[in-house]
Write a protein that holds these residues in place. Structure first.
Motif, PDB file in Angstrom:
ATOM      1  N   THR A 133       0.822  -1.209   0.000  1.00 21.49           N
ATOM      2  CA  THR A 133       0.000   0.000   0.000  1.00 21.49           C
ATOM      3  C   THR A 133       0.849   1.249   0.000  1.00 21.49           C
ATOM      4  OG1 THR A 133      -0.104  -0.301   2.353  1.00 21.49           O
ATOM      5  CG2 THR A 133      -2.043  -0.911   1.104  1.00 21.49           C
ATOM      6  N   ASP A 134       2.152   1.101   0.199  1.00 28.54           N
ATOM      7  CA  ASP A 134       3.026   2.263   0.266  1.00 28.54           C
ATOM      8  C   ASP A 134       3.650   2.461  -1.108  1.00 28.54           C
ATOM      9  OD1 ASP A 134       6.083   3.034   1.991  1.00 28.54           O
ATOM     10  OD2 ASP A 134       4.459   4.316   1.273  1.00 28.54           O
ATOM     11  N   ASP A 135       3.097   3.389  -1.922  1.00 30.63           N
ATOM     12  CA  ASP A 135       3.587   3.520  -3.296  1.00 30.63           C
ATOM     13  C   ASP A 135       4.707   4.532  -3.379  1.00 30.63           C
ATOM     14  OD1 ASP A 135       0.238   3.130  -4.299  1.00 30.63           O
ATOM     15  OD2 ASP A 135       1.868   1.733  -4.657  1.00 30.63           O
ATOM     16  N   VAL A 136       5.933   4.069  -3.412  1.00 30.66           N
ATOM     17  CA  VAL A 136       7.053   4.990  -3.664  1.00 30.66           C
ATOM     18  C   VAL A 136       7.806   4.487  -4.885  1.00 30.66           C
ATOM     19  CG1 VAL A 136       7.412   5.846  -1.361  1.00 30.66           C
ATOM     20  CG2 VAL A 136       8.426   3.689  -2.027  1.00 30.66           C
ATOM     21  N   LEU A 137       8.536   5.408  -5.504  1.00 29.73           N
ATOM     22  CA  LEU A 137       9.350   5.034  -6.657  1.00 29.73           C
ATOM     23  C   LEU A 137      10.611   4.351  -6.136  1.00 29.73           C
ATOM     24  CD1 LEU A 137       9.746   5.479  -9.744  1.00 29.73           C
ATOM     25  CD2 LEU A 137      11.008   7.509  -9.144  1.00 29.73           C
ATOM     26  N   PRO A 138      10.841   3.069  -6.446  1.00 29.83           N
ATOM     27  CA  PRO A 138      12.055   2.422  -5.934  1.00 29.83           C
ATOM     28  C   PRO A 138      13.269   3.017  -6.605  1.00 29.83           C
ATOM     29  CG  PRO A 138      10.933   0.977  -7.469  1.00 29.83           C
ATOM     30  CD  PRO A 138      10.046   2.163  -7.286  1.00 29.83           C
ATOM     31  N   ASN A 139      14.324   3.301  -5.814  1.00 34.65           N
ATOM     32  CA  ASN A 139      15.465   3.934  -6.471  1.00 34.65           C
ATOM     33  C   ASN A 139      16.233   2.899  -7.294  1.00 34.65           C
ATOM     34  OD1 ASN A 139      16.813   2.463  -4.588  1.00 34.65           O
ATOM     35  ND2 ASN A 139      17.477   4.204  -3.369  1.00 34.65           N
ATOM     36  N   LEU A 140      17.112   3.428  -8.144  1.00 34.16           N
ATOM     37  CA  LEU A 140      17.631   2.614  -9.233  1.00 34.16           C
ATOM     38  C   LEU A 140      18.372   1.371  -8.765  1.00 34.16           C
ATOM     39  CD1 LEU A 140      18.735   5.265 -11.822  1.00 34.16           C
ATOM     40  CD2 LEU A 140      17.046   3.504 -12.107  1.00 34.16           C
TER      41      LEU A 140
END
Lengths: 168, 131
Positions: free
Chosen positions: A46-53
């Motif tokens: 439920t925690d939508d963050v952009l995963p870093n590269l």
């Protein structure tokens, strides 16, 4: 080829038979989910963050740090991209079998570019929120002014009407 | 369309121009003679082959310049996340104050209406004020 009928709908509708008379006799809706959940065999969070590269296994080409100068990095990545394309064309002329490394470099640059652009989205969301709040404050102030003015006008009209009535 | 989506589309355009350029040059270029033992290979380039590299590279460079122009047009506000969050909190506080002012004005106007039109029961119902 076996065919089957659709499964019947879930039987929970019976629990809501007396909902109109007594809203409390029926079950409450389920509370919102927190954390991770499983949906049709897939895990979602439920925690939508952009995963870093690094988490995606892609090398990061622009310098890390709390604040990234987006414009500068985007422009330098663009220049690198052009140079790599030129390099690829050269390699294809002279040593055609060594294209793979160059193609990999180009795709790395593209992934970095898209990741940078995606990480601009939260900034955009906050800027949109600020803009909406400013608009709302402006509209509310306008409404307050309008109401004040109308009240004063109505008051004045009433006084005038009273005055003419008494004058008669 | 917002500028970030435009930037993303521009990146995709550059990518498709790249693979189209490389691909068509690879496909259409006349073969090269590898060694003096083999005869000169037959070449069948298409009609407009000499102009292809020029026009395709011009398109690529134009797309890259367009990308730079879009980057320059990015309205990146000063300060980072904290500055934006602080501004949001300030605006929310101001919004609450103005909202309360608006509410007061509305109630005052409603009372005024009620005091001057005691016959208007439908107004009362419309505004849902007891008064």
């Amino acid at each position: 080829m076996a065919t089957a009928t659709y499964p019947p709908p879930p039987p929970y509708y019976r629990l809501y038979k007396d909902y109109l008379d007594d809203p409390k006799s029926a079950p409450e809706p389920p509370p919102p989910i927190e954390g991770t959940y499983i949906c049709f065999g897939g895990n979602y969070t439920t925690d939508d963050v952009l995963p870093n590269l690094e988490e995606q296994g892609v090398r990061q080409l622009y310098p890390k740090g709390p604040v990234v100068d987006f414009k500068k990095e985007l422009r330098s990545l663009n220049r690198e991209l052009q140079l790599h394309i030129l390099e690829l064309a050269d390699v294809l002329v002279e040593r055609p079998s060594q294209y793979a490394r160059r193609v990999e470099d180009i795709s790395l640059i593209f992934k970095n570019l898209h990741h940078l652009l995606n990480s601009l989205r939260p900034h955009q969301a906050r800027a949109t929120l600020i803009h909406i709040l400013e608009l709302q404050i402006q509209r509310r102030k306008q409404a307050v002014e309008d109401i004040k003015r109308r009240r004063q006008e109505a008051q004045k009209l009433l006084q005038e009407a009273l005055g003419t009535l008494e004058g008669q | 369309m917002d500028i970030i989506s435009q930037l993303q589309e521009q990146v995709d355009t550059i990518a498709s121009l790249t693979f189209n350029t490389i691909g068509s040059l690879q496909r259409d270029a006349p073969p090269v003679r590898l060694s003096p033992n083999y005869p000169e290979p037959t070449a069948n380039p298409p009609e407009d082959f000499p102009e292809q590299p020029k026009s395709m590279s011009a398109a690529l460079v134009k797309a890259a310049k367009q990308f730079d122009a879009l980057v320059a047009a990015l309205p990146l506000a000063e300060g980072g996340e904290e500055a934006q969050l602080k501004r949001i909190q300030e605006l929310q506080a101001e919004n609450d104050v103005v909202g309360q002012e608006l509410q007061r004005q509305l109630e005052a106007a409603g009372k005024f209406l009620m005091s001057s039109h005691p016959y208007c029961a439908n107004w009362k119902m419309l505004l849902q004020i007891d008064g």
